[in-house]
Design an enzyme around this catalytic site. Structure first.
Site, mmCIF file in Angstrom:
data_model
loop_
_atom_site.group_PDB
_atom_site.id
_atom_site.type_symbol
_atom_site.label_atom_id
_atom_site.label_comp_id
_atom_site.label_asym_id
_atom_site.label_seq_id
_atom_site.Cartn_x
_atom_site.Cartn_y
_atom_site.Cartn_z
ATOM 1 N N CYS A 1 -16.423 -8.914 5.009
ATOM 2 C CA CYS A 1 -16.385 -9.346 6.417
ATOM 3 C C CYS A 1 -16.775 -8.174 7.290
ATOM 4 O O CYS A 1 -16.902 -7.049 6.797
ATOM 5 C CB CYS A 1 -15.004 -9.895 6.788
ATOM 6 S SG CYS A 1 -13.813 -8.632 7.268
ATOM 7 N N CYS B 1 -14.219 -2.263 6.055
ATOM 8 C CA CYS B 1 -13.329 -1.436 5.225
ATOM 9 C C CYS B 1 -14.091 -0.584 4.215
ATOM 10 O O CYS B 1 -13.719 0.546 3.949
ATOM 11 C CB CYS B 1 -12.339 -2.315 4.472
ATOM 12 S SG CYS B 1 -11.256 -3.228 5.561
ATOM 13 N N ARG C 1 0.847 -1.205 0.000
ATOM 14 C CA ARG C 1 0.000 0.000 0.000
ATOM 15 C C ARG C 1 0.879 1.252 0.000
ATOM 16 O O ARG C 1 1.706 1.432 0.883
ATOM 17 C CB ARG C 1 -0.906 -0.007 1.222
ATOM 18 C CG ARG C 1 -1.935 1.105 1.216
ATOM 19 C CD ARG C 1 -2.814 1.051 2.455
ATOM 20 N NE ARG C 1 -3.717 -0.090 2.466
ATOM 21 C CZ ARG C 1 -4.350 -0.522 3.554
ATOM 22 N NH1 ARG C 1 -4.161 0.078 4.710
ATOM 23 N NH2 ARG C 1 -5.159 -1.557 3.491
ATOM 24 N N LYS D 1 -6.623 6.955 12.510
ATOM 25 C CA LYS D 1 -7.018 7.582 11.242
ATOM 26 C C LYS D 1 -7.510 9.012 11.450
ATOM 27 O O LYS D 1 -8.243 9.280 12.400
ATOM 28 C CB LYS D 1 -8.110 6.742 10.579
ATOM 29 C CG LYS D 1 -7.612 5.330 10.255
ATOM 30 C CD LYS D 1 -8.644 4.481 9.568
ATOM 31 C CE LYS D 1 -8.039 3.136 9.177
ATOM 32 N NZ LYS D 1 -9.001 2.247 8.524
ATOM 33 N N ARG E 1 -2.315 6.756 10.047
ATOM 34 C CA ARG E 1 -2.436 6.325 8.648
ATOM 35 C C ARG E 1 -2.607 7.537 7.724
ATOM 36 O O ARG E 1 -2.601 8.672 8.163
ATOM 37 C CB ARG E 1 -3.649 5.393 8.517
ATOM 38 C CG ARG E 1 -3.575 4.134 9.368
ATOM 39 C CD ARG E 1 -2.635 3.137 8.759
ATOM 40 N NE ARG E 1 -2.665 1.857 9.438
ATOM 41 C CZ ARG E 1 -3.442 0.816 9.100
ATOM 42 N NH1 ARG E 1 -4.307 0.927 8.102
ATOM 43 N NH2 ARG E 1 -3.363 -0.330 9.750
ATOM 44 N N LYS F 1 -3.983 1.043 14.626
ATOM 45 C CA LYS F 1 -4.053 2.092 13.603
ATOM 46 C C LYS F 1 -4.754 3.333 14.138
ATOM 47 O O LYS F 1 -5.589 3.248 15.055
ATOM 48 C CB LYS F 1 -4.772 1.556 12.376
ATOM 49 C CG LYS F 1 -6.168 1.054 12.664
ATOM 50 C CD LYS F 1 -6.856 0.477 11.436
ATOM 51 C CE LYS F 1 -6.569 -0.986 11.223
ATOM 52 N NZ LYS F 1 -7.375 -1.625 10.185
ATOM 53 N N CYS G 1 -7.742 -10.563 0.055
ATOM 54 C CA CYS G 1 -7.806 -10.230 1.478
ATOM 55 C C CYS G 1 -7.855 -11.495 2.334
ATOM 56 O O CYS G 1 -8.766 -12.324 2.192
ATOM 57 C CB CYS G 1 -9.036 -9.376 1.766
ATOM 58 S SG CYS G 1 -9.159 -8.980 3.514
ATOM 59 N N CYS H 1 -15.427 -3.187 -0.739
ATOM 60 C CA CYS H 1 -14.036 -3.398 -0.330
ATOM 61 C C CYS H 1 -13.410 -4.471 -1.220
ATOM 62 O O CYS H 1 -14.086 -5.121 -2.005
ATOM 63 C CB CYS H 1 -13.984 -3.819 1.129
ATOM 64 S SG CYS H 1 -14.498 -5.537 1.350
#
Ligand code: SRM
Ligand code: SF4
Length: 577
Positions: free
Chosen positions: A486, A490, A78, A222, A147, A220, A447, A441
Site C-alpha cells: 500500500c 513501510c 513488535r 523516527k 520509535r 510516530k 497487515c 514490506c
C-alpha cells in the site's frame, strides 16, 4: 499555535481519556473474548501491539445469515531492539516464543525490531511476561512516541565509531522511553500506581509522562544515526537524523537532518513522501538537548486534528525551513549553527564474513524480507537456534532486515556454514546483489492496511528479474527493488531505484530513479501497473540501460538522468508502457 483540543482527532481523544495508556486494556484482557474493542485495540498500539485478523481467511468462515462475518483475530507484537543488538540467548527466547505463541515465524523489521505475528489474545500476557523476563520490551516500538532508534549494527574494525553511534542510540532510547506505569502494571503484574485515584483526570498529572504529557506526540517519530560512508539505516527517511562528521578518526559533530518520512495518501494531495533536509551542525554533547527540542516542538505544534498530516515533515513544509529553525531555536534556547554539507557517500549491507575490531568474526546472513521461518527444505529458524545454542554468539539486526551472527572464533566459521547448509539455508555469498539490495514490506495476510501482496510477491519477481539481468550480462548489478502492499511506504519504496507500491489488487504504482544511497526520491513512472507487467516493463528499461548507461552508472542514477519522458519514449517500441 496548535488547534484547540475540540478539533483533535479520535485517537487524540482515546489517548487523553486513557490515563496514560491504561484505558480498558486490563479489563478486556480478562474477558474471554478473541479480540479487543476498537478503542482498546487503538490504545494497544501504544503498547507495541496491533490487533489484526488473518486476511487469507476473511470471507471464508460461515456465519449465521444477517450476521457480520467473523474474523480470525490475532495480534502482531513488535519488540523494540535499540540499535538491533541482542544476545544469542535473547534470540533463542524470541524464537521459542514464536513457536509457542505465534505463527512459528519471526519477522525482522527494517527498523531493527522483531515482530511476532498470529498471537492469540489469551496468550498475550504470557508472551509479554516472557519478553519482560528476557529483558526485552515492546514499549516505544509502536505508537505516538519516539520509535526504535536506528544505528549500524556491524561490529567492524572502525576505531569504535559505530560503537559511539550505538551508545548515542541507547541514550536517545532511554531519554525518550515512555514513562507510563501502565505498561508494567498491565504486562508484568506491577502494583497499580498509587496516585491513580478514581477521580484523577487525564492530563492533570503530567508527572507520569514529563516529556510526552497525557496526549503523547501527535504521531510516530523516527530517528537514526549514521556514518557518511555507510547509510545502511536509510537516514533520510527519518523524522530526525544525525549524520556523523568524522575527523582524524573521531566523531567531531553531527549534521542534523529533519523532516524525512515516506507515508502518503494518494487521494489527499497535501500528503507526500519526503527526505530529511539539513538543519544544523552540532557537537556530540548537544545531541540529546537538540533531539529533545525537536521532539517538544513536534509535540506542541504537530497536527493533532488530521493524522494523515501529523508528521514532522508537514510542519516543516507548512512553516518552511527558516521559520522551523526560528521556532526550534526557542525550544533549544540558543542559535543553531548552520549545516556543513555532510552527506552520505556509501552504503554497506554487511553480508558475508567480516573481522571484528576485537579480532573475532561476524557473519552477515541474508534473510529474505526479514522472515525467519522453517519451510519445507529451508529450516532457517532451526539453523539459527542451533547456532545460538552451539556458539552463544551475539545477534544483531540490520535495517535491511538481515541478521549478523557476531563474536565467532576463526574455527567456528566452517561449523557455522555447515549448520546453515545442513538446514538448506543459502549462504549470503550465493545470493545475487539484486536480491541482497531489495526488500518487501509485510502486507498480506497480516497487515490490516495492505491493498495487495508484497512480502509474498517479491521473491518470485526477483527470481524472474535475476534471469532478465543474467540475459543482459547484468547479474552482478546491485539493483535495489523495494515493494509495498500500500502507499504507506513501510518498505521504503519511494527512494529505491525501483519502487513498487500496491494501489489495487495485483496492481502497483511503479517508481524509478531513487538513489542507491537513499538520498534522492524516485519519480512516478507508471501509476497502476499490473503485477504481470512489471517484468516486461523493467526488462525494456534494463535493455535501454545496458546500451545507454555511462561508465559505472547505476540503474537509479541512469533513470534519474534520462527522466520519465525520455525513458517512456526509449522503451515504448509501440508497446503500452
Ligand atoms: Fe510501517 C503502518 C509494518 C516500517 C510507514 N507498518 C504499519 C502497520 C503497523 C500497519 C497498521 O498500521 O495497521 C504494519 C504492520 C504490518 C504487519 O502485519 O506486520 C507496518 N512498518 C512495518 C514494518 C514491519 C515493515 C517491514 O517490512 O519491516 C516496519 C516496522 C518498523 C519498525 O520496527 O518500527 C515498518 N513503516 C515503516 C517505514 C520505514 C521506516 O520506518 O524506516 C515507514 C516509512 C517511513 C515513515 O514513517 O514515514 C512506515 N507504517 C508506515 C505508515 C505511514 C505513516 C505516515 O506517516 O503516513 C503506516 C500507517 C500508519 O501509521 O497509520 C504504517
Ligand atoms: Fe502494510 Fe502498507 Fe506498511 Fe506494507 S506498506 S506493511 S501493506 S501498511
Amino acid at each position: 499555535m496548535p488547534p484547540e483540543p475540540n478539533t483533535w482527532s479520535k485517537v487524540e481523544e482515546i489517548k487523553r481519556q486513557s490515563q496514560f495508556l491504561r484505558g480498558q486494556i486490563a479489563e478486556e484482557l480478562a474477558q474471554p473474548t478473541a479480540h479487543f474493542e476498537e478503542t482498546t485495540a487503538n490504545l494497544l498500539k501504544q503498547h507495541g501491539i496491533y490487533q489484526q485478523d488473518d486476511r487469507d481467511r476473511r470471507g471464508r468462515q460461515s456465519c449465521p445469515e444477517g450476521q457480520p462475518a467473523e474474523r480470525t483475530w490475532m495480534m502482531m507484537v513488535r519488540v523494540k531492539i535499540a540499535g538491533g543488538r541482542l544476545t544469542g540467548d535473547q534470540w533463542l527466547a524470541l524464537s521459542e516464543l514464536a513457536h509457542r505463541f505465534g505463527n512459528q515465524t519471526l519477522r525482522i523489521t527494517n527498523r531493527q525490531d522483531v515482530q511476532f505475528h498470529g498471537i492469540a489474545k489469551q496468550h498475550l500476557p504470557f508472551l509479554m511476561q516472557a519478553l519482560h523476563q528476557g529483558r526485552l520490551t515492546t514499549l516505544g516500538a509502536c505508537g505516538d512516541v519516539v520509535r526504535n532508534v536506528l544505528a549500524c549494527p556491524a561490529p567492524l574494525a572502525d576505531g569504535g565509531l559505530r560503537d559511539q553511534l550505538y551508545a548515542q542510540a541507547q541514550k536517545l532510547t532511554a531519554h525518550f522511553l515512555p514513562r507510563t506505569k501502565a505498561y508494567p502494571e498491565i504486562w508484568s503484574g506491577a502494583e497499580p500506581s498509587a496516585d491513580l485515584s478514581a477521580d484523577q483526570r487525564p492530563g492533570v498529572d503530567q508527572e507520569e509522562e514529563p516529556l510526552y504529557g497525557a496526549n503523547y506526540l501527535p504521531r510516530k517519530f523516527k530517528m537514526a544515526l549514521a556514518l557518511p560512508e555507510d547509510n545502511c539505516v536509510d537516514i533520510y527517511t527519518n523524522d530526525l537524523g544525525f549524520l556523523a562528521f568524522v575527523e582524524a578518526g573521531q566523531i567531531r559533530g553531527y549534521e542534523v537532518l529533519v523532516g524525512g518520512g515516506l507515508g502518503m495518501t494518494p487521494a489527499d494531495k497535501t500528503t507526500f513522501a519526503a527526505l530529511a533536509q539539513p538543519l544544523a551542525f552540532i557537537r556530540p554533547e548537544e545531541l540529546i538537548p537538540l533531539a529533545e527540542a525537536v521532539v517538544k516542538l513536534f509535540r506542541d505544534h504537530g497536527n493533532r486534528s488530521n493524522r494523515r498530516r501529523a508528521r514532522l515533515k508537514y510542519l516543516l513544509a507548512d512553516w518552511g525551513m527558516e521559520r522551523f529553525r526560528q521556532e526550534l531555536e526557542r525550544y533549544y534556547g540558543q542559535p543553531l549553527p548552520p549545516p556543513q554539507n555532510v552527506s552520505v557517500t556509501g552504503l554497506d549491507h554487511h553480508l558475508g564474513w567480516h573481522q571484528q575490531s576485537d579480532g573475532r568474526w561476524f557473519y552477515g546472513l541474508y534473510i529474505e524480507n526479514g522472515r525467519v521461518a522453517d519451510r519445507e527444505n529451508i529450516r532457517l529458524k532451526s539453523a539459527l537456534e542451533e547456532i545460538c545454542r552451539q556458539f552463544g554468539p551475539g545477534i544483531r539486526l540490520t535495517p535491511m532486515m538481515s541478521l549478523l551472527i557476531t563474536d565467532l572464533a576463526p574455527e567456528d566459521r566452517p561449523r557455522v556454514e555447515a549448520i546453515l547448509r545442513s538446514h538448506g539455508v543459502r549462504l549470503s555469498e550465493e545470493v545475487l546483489p539484486v536480491r541482497q539490495y531489495s526488500g518487501a514490506c509485510v502486507a498480506l495476510p497480516t497487515c490490516g492496511l495492505a491493498i495487495t501482496e508484497s512480502e509474498r510477491a517479491l521473491p518470485a519477481i526477483l527470481d524472474s528479474l535475476e534471469g532478465v539481468l543474467a540475459s543482459l550480462g547484468l547479474e552482478r548489478l546491485p539493483l535495489c527493488v523495494r515493494m509495498t502492499g500500500c502507499p504507506n511506504g513501510c518498505g521504503r519504496p519511494y527512494n529505491a531505484e525501483v519502487g513498487l507500491v500496491g494501489r489495487a489488487k495485483d496492481k502497483y504504482a511503479f517508481y524509478l530513479g531513487g538513489s542507491p544511497l537513499g538520498n534522492r526520491l524516485a519519480f512516478l513512472y507508471e501509476p497502476m501497473l499490473p503485477r504481470q507487467e512489471i517484468l516486461p516493463v523493467l526488462g525494456r528499461l534494463l535493455e535501454a540501460f545496458t546500451s545507454l548507461r555511462l561508465d559505472g552508472e547505476g540503474f537509479g542514477d541512469f533513470c534519474a538522468r534520462i527522466g520519465p519522458e525520455a525513458l517512456r519514449r526509449l522503451t515504448s517500441n509501440g508497446q503500452n508502457t
